[in-house]
Design a protein around this motif. Structure first.
Motif, PDB file in Angstrom:
ATOM      1  N   ALA A   1       0.822  -1.215   0.000  1.00 30.06           N
ATOM      2  CA  ALA A   1       0.000   0.000   0.000  1.00 30.06           C
ATOM      3  C   ALA A   1       0.856   1.265   0.000  1.00 30.06           C
ATOM      4  O   ALA A   1       0.410   2.315  -0.447  1.00 30.06           O
ATOM      5  N   ALA A   2       2.084   1.153   0.472  1.00 27.80           N
ATOM      6  CA  ALA A   2       2.956   2.327   0.618  1.00 27.80           C
ATOM      7  C   ALA A   2       3.773   2.540  -0.659  1.00 27.80           C
ATOM      8  O   ALA A   2       4.985   2.381  -0.672  1.00 27.80           O
ATOM      9  N   TRP A   3       3.099   2.895  -1.719  1.00 20.99           N
ATOM     10  CA  TRP A   3       3.783   3.153  -2.990  1.00 20.99           C
ATOM     11  C   TRP A   3       4.669   4.388  -2.860  1.00 20.99           C
ATOM     12  O   TRP A   3       4.465   5.229  -1.998  1.00 20.99           O
ATOM     13  N   PHE A   4       5.684   4.473  -3.704  1.00 19.24           N
ATOM     14  CA  PHE A   4       6.635   5.581  -3.654  1.00 19.24           C
ATOM     15  C   PHE A   4       6.346   6.650  -4.713  1.00 19.24           C
ATOM     16  O   PHE A   4       6.312   7.826  -4.411  1.00 19.24           O
ATOM     17  N   PHE A   5       6.179   6.212  -5.952  1.00 19.60           N
ATOM     18  CA  PHE A   5       5.955   7.171  -7.033  1.00 19.60           C
ATOM     19  C   PHE A   5       5.191   6.521  -8.173  1.00 19.60           C
ATOM     20  O   PHE A   5       5.100   5.304  -8.258  1.00 19.60           O
ATOM     21  N   ARG A   6       4.640   7.389  -9.020  1.00 21.21           N
ATOM     22  CA  ARG A   6       4.011   6.952 -10.262  1.00 21.21           C
ATOM     23  C   ARG A   6       4.802   7.565 -11.407  1.00 21.21           C
ATOM     24  O   ARG A   6       5.207   8.724 -11.336  1.00 21.21           O
ATOM     25  N   ILE A   7       5.009   6.761 -12.421  1.00 15.88           N
ATOM     26  CA  ILE A   7       5.807   7.198 -13.562  1.00 15.88           C
ATOM     27  C   ILE A   7       5.026   6.979 -14.850  1.00 15.88           C
ATOM     28  O   ILE A   7       4.332   5.968 -14.990  1.00 15.88           O
ATOM     29  N   LYS A   8       5.095   7.964 -15.733  1.00 18.04           N
ATOM     30  CA  LYS A   8       4.511   7.815 -17.066  1.00 18.04           C
ATOM     31  C   LYS A   8       5.652   7.347 -17.967  1.00 18.04           C
ATOM     32  O   LYS A   8       6.615   8.090 -18.184  1.00 18.04           O
ATOM     33  N   PRO A   9       5.559   6.106 -18.459  1.00 24.76           N
ATOM     34  CA  PRO A   9       6.670   5.558 -19.230  1.00 24.76           C
ATOM     35  C   PRO A   9       6.979   6.381 -20.480  1.00 24.76           C
ATOM     36  O   PRO A   9       6.075   6.906 -21.130  1.00 24.76           O
ATOM     37  N   ALA A  10       8.279   6.477 -20.788  1.00 29.48           N
ATOM     38  CA  ALA A  10       8.713   7.090 -22.030  1.00 29.48           C
ATOM     39  C   ALA A  10       8.271   6.174 -23.175  1.00 29.48           C
ATOM     40  O   ALA A  10       7.986   4.987 -22.965  1.00 29.48           O
ATOM     41  N   GLY A  11       8.209   6.709 -24.358  1.00 34.34           N
ATOM     42  CA  GLY A  11       7.767   5.930 -25.516  1.00 34.34           C
ATOM     43  C   GLY A  11       8.470   4.593 -25.634  1.00 34.34           C
ATOM     44  O   GLY A  11       9.689   4.517 -25.527  1.00 34.34           O
ATOM     45  N   GLY A  12       7.699   3.551 -25.799  1.00 29.24           N
ATOM     46  CA  GLY A  12       8.266   2.217 -25.967  1.00 29.24           C
ATOM     47  C   GLY A  12       8.578   1.489 -24.673  1.00 29.24           C
ATOM     48  O   GLY A  12       8.867   0.296 -24.697  1.00 29.24           O
ATOM     49  N   GLU A  13       8.543   2.169 -23.533  1.00 24.06           N
ATOM     50  CA  GLU A  13       8.831   1.507 -22.254  1.00 24.06           C
ATOM     51  C   GLU A  13       7.595   0.744 -21.782  1.00 24.06           C
ATOM     52  O   GLU A  13       6.475   1.205 -21.934  1.00 24.06           O
ATOM     53  N   SER A  14       7.828  -0.440 -21.215  1.00 21.27           N
ATOM     54  CA  SER A  14       6.735  -1.290 -20.767  1.00 21.27           C
ATOM     55  C   SER A  14       7.192  -2.105 -19.570  1.00 21.27           C
ATOM     56  O   SER A  14       8.389  -2.322 -19.370  1.00 21.27           O
ATOM     57  N   ILE A  15       6.225  -2.578 -18.779  1.00 17.72           N
ATOM     58  CA  ILE A  15       6.585  -3.448 -17.647  1.00 17.72           C
ATOM     59  C   ILE A  15       6.392  -4.927 -18.005  1.00 17.72           C
ATOM     60  O   ILE A  15       6.581  -5.788 -17.159  1.00 17.72           O
ATOM     61  N   ASP A  16       6.059  -5.200 -19.244  1.00 15.46           N
ATOM     62  CA  ASP A  16       5.773  -6.577 -19.650  1.00 15.46           C
ATOM     63  C   ASP A  16       6.926  -7.545 -19.398  1.00 15.46           C
ATOM     64  O   ASP A  16       6.708  -8.706 -19.093  1.00 15.46           O
ATOM     65  N   GLY A  17       8.155  -7.081 -19.516  1.00 15.57           N
ATOM     66  CA  GLY A  17       9.306  -7.974 -19.384  1.00 15.57           C
ATOM     67  C   GLY A  17       9.713  -8.289 -17.958  1.00 15.57           C
ATOM     68  O   GLY A  17      10.625  -9.091 -17.735  1.00 15.57           O
ATOM     69  N   PHE A  18       9.048  -7.683 -16.968  1.00 20.77           N
ATOM     70  CA  PHE A  18       9.414  -7.937 -15.582  1.00 20.77           C
ATOM     71  C   PHE A  18       8.775  -9.232 -15.076  1.00 20.77           C
ATOM     72  O   PHE A  18       7.873  -9.783 -15.703  1.00 20.77           O
ATOM     73  N   MET A  19       9.231  -9.704 -13.921  1.00 21.94           N
ATOM     74  CA  MET A  19       8.775 -10.979 -13.362  1.00 21.94           C
ATOM     75  C   MET A  19       7.326 -10.926 -12.888  1.00 21.94           C
ATOM     76  O   MET A  19       6.879  -9.907 -12.367  1.00 21.94           O
ATOM     77  N   ASP A  20       6.646 -12.052 -13.029  1.00 24.56           N
ATOM     78  CA  ASP A  20       5.336 -12.183 -12.408  1.00 24.56           C
ATOM     79  C   ASP A  20       5.543 -12.670 -10.970  1.00 24.56           C
ATOM     80  O   ASP A  20       6.680 -12.880 -10.530  1.00 24.56           O
ATOM     81  N   GLU A  21       4.457 -12.836 -10.235  1.00 26.45           N
ATOM     82  CA  GLU A  21       4.570 -13.186  -8.821  1.00 26.45           C
ATOM     83  C   GLU A  21       5.276 -14.521  -8.605  1.00 26.45           C
ATOM     84  O   GLU A  21       6.113 -14.654  -7.701  1.00 26.45           O
ATOM     85  N   ALA A  22       4.972 -15.520  -9.432  1.00 23.17           N
ATOM     86  CA  ALA A  22       5.600 -16.831  -9.279  1.00 23.17           C
ATOM     87  C   ALA A  22       7.119 -16.744  -9.477  1.00 23.17           C
ATOM     88  O   ALA A  22       7.886 -17.326  -8.709  1.00 23.17           O
ATOM     89  N   ALA A  23       7.541 -15.997 -10.464  1.00 20.61           N
ATOM     90  CA  ALA A  23       8.974 -15.845 -10.723  1.00 20.61           C
ATOM     91  C   ALA A  23       9.647 -15.081  -9.584  1.00 20.61           C
ATOM     92  O   ALA A  23      10.771 -15.424  -9.172  1.00 20.61           O
ATOM     93  N   TYR A  24       8.963 -14.065  -9.043  1.00 20.14           N
ATOM     94  CA  TYR A  24       9.537 -13.312  -7.932  1.00 20.14           C
ATOM     95  C   TYR A  24       9.671 -14.199  -6.688  1.00 20.14           C
ATOM     96  O   TYR A  24      10.687 -14.171  -5.997  1.00 20.14           O
TER      97      TYR A  24
END
Length: 119
Positions: A91-114
């Motif tokens: 719940a204690a988020w730090f910041f929100r970011i608007k991704p630059a063109g072409g940036e995505s979170i798709d390549g990051f780990m899902d919960e099982a991988a983490y």
């Protein structure tokens, strides 16, 4: 849907913004958080740039930008209550970011991988 970084950050896509915080595992490793320094809203950041400083009773740590983009919001409540990170890291988020063109979170780990990463 949540994604995770190897640096123990969680990422949540919400429209054209990504909310970033640290995981409960990271919070536990840090111990009692006593200070959080957040980036300025409007700041343009590069992927991997150190943008948040967290101080705990054990150590000082940095949070890096998981993606390039513009900081569009910060959780000002953490300045007055840094211990909220320990109370509920999700719940204690730090910041929100608007991704630059072409940036995505798709390549990051899902919960099982983490969970596999932290054992």
């Amino acid at each position: 849907m949540l994604k995770y970084t190897e640096d123990h950050e969680w990422l949540k896509q919400d429209g054209d913004e990504v909310t970033v915080g640290i995981t409960a595992h990271a919070s536990e490793q840090l111990g009692d958080v006593v200070f959080v320094e957040l980036p300025e809203v409007g700041r343009e950041v590069e992927k991997g740039e150190e943008i948040v400083v967290i101080e705990s009773v054990k150590a000082a740590s940095d949070i890096v930008a998981p993606i390039a983009g513009e900081i569009v919001a910060v959780n000002d409540d953490l300045a007055d209550n840094p211990g909220a990170v320990n109370d509920d890291a999700m719940a204690a988020w730090f910041f929100r970011i608007k991704p630059a063109g072409g940036e995505s979170i798709d390549g990051f780990m899902d919960e099982a991988a983490y969970k596999a990463l932290i054992g």
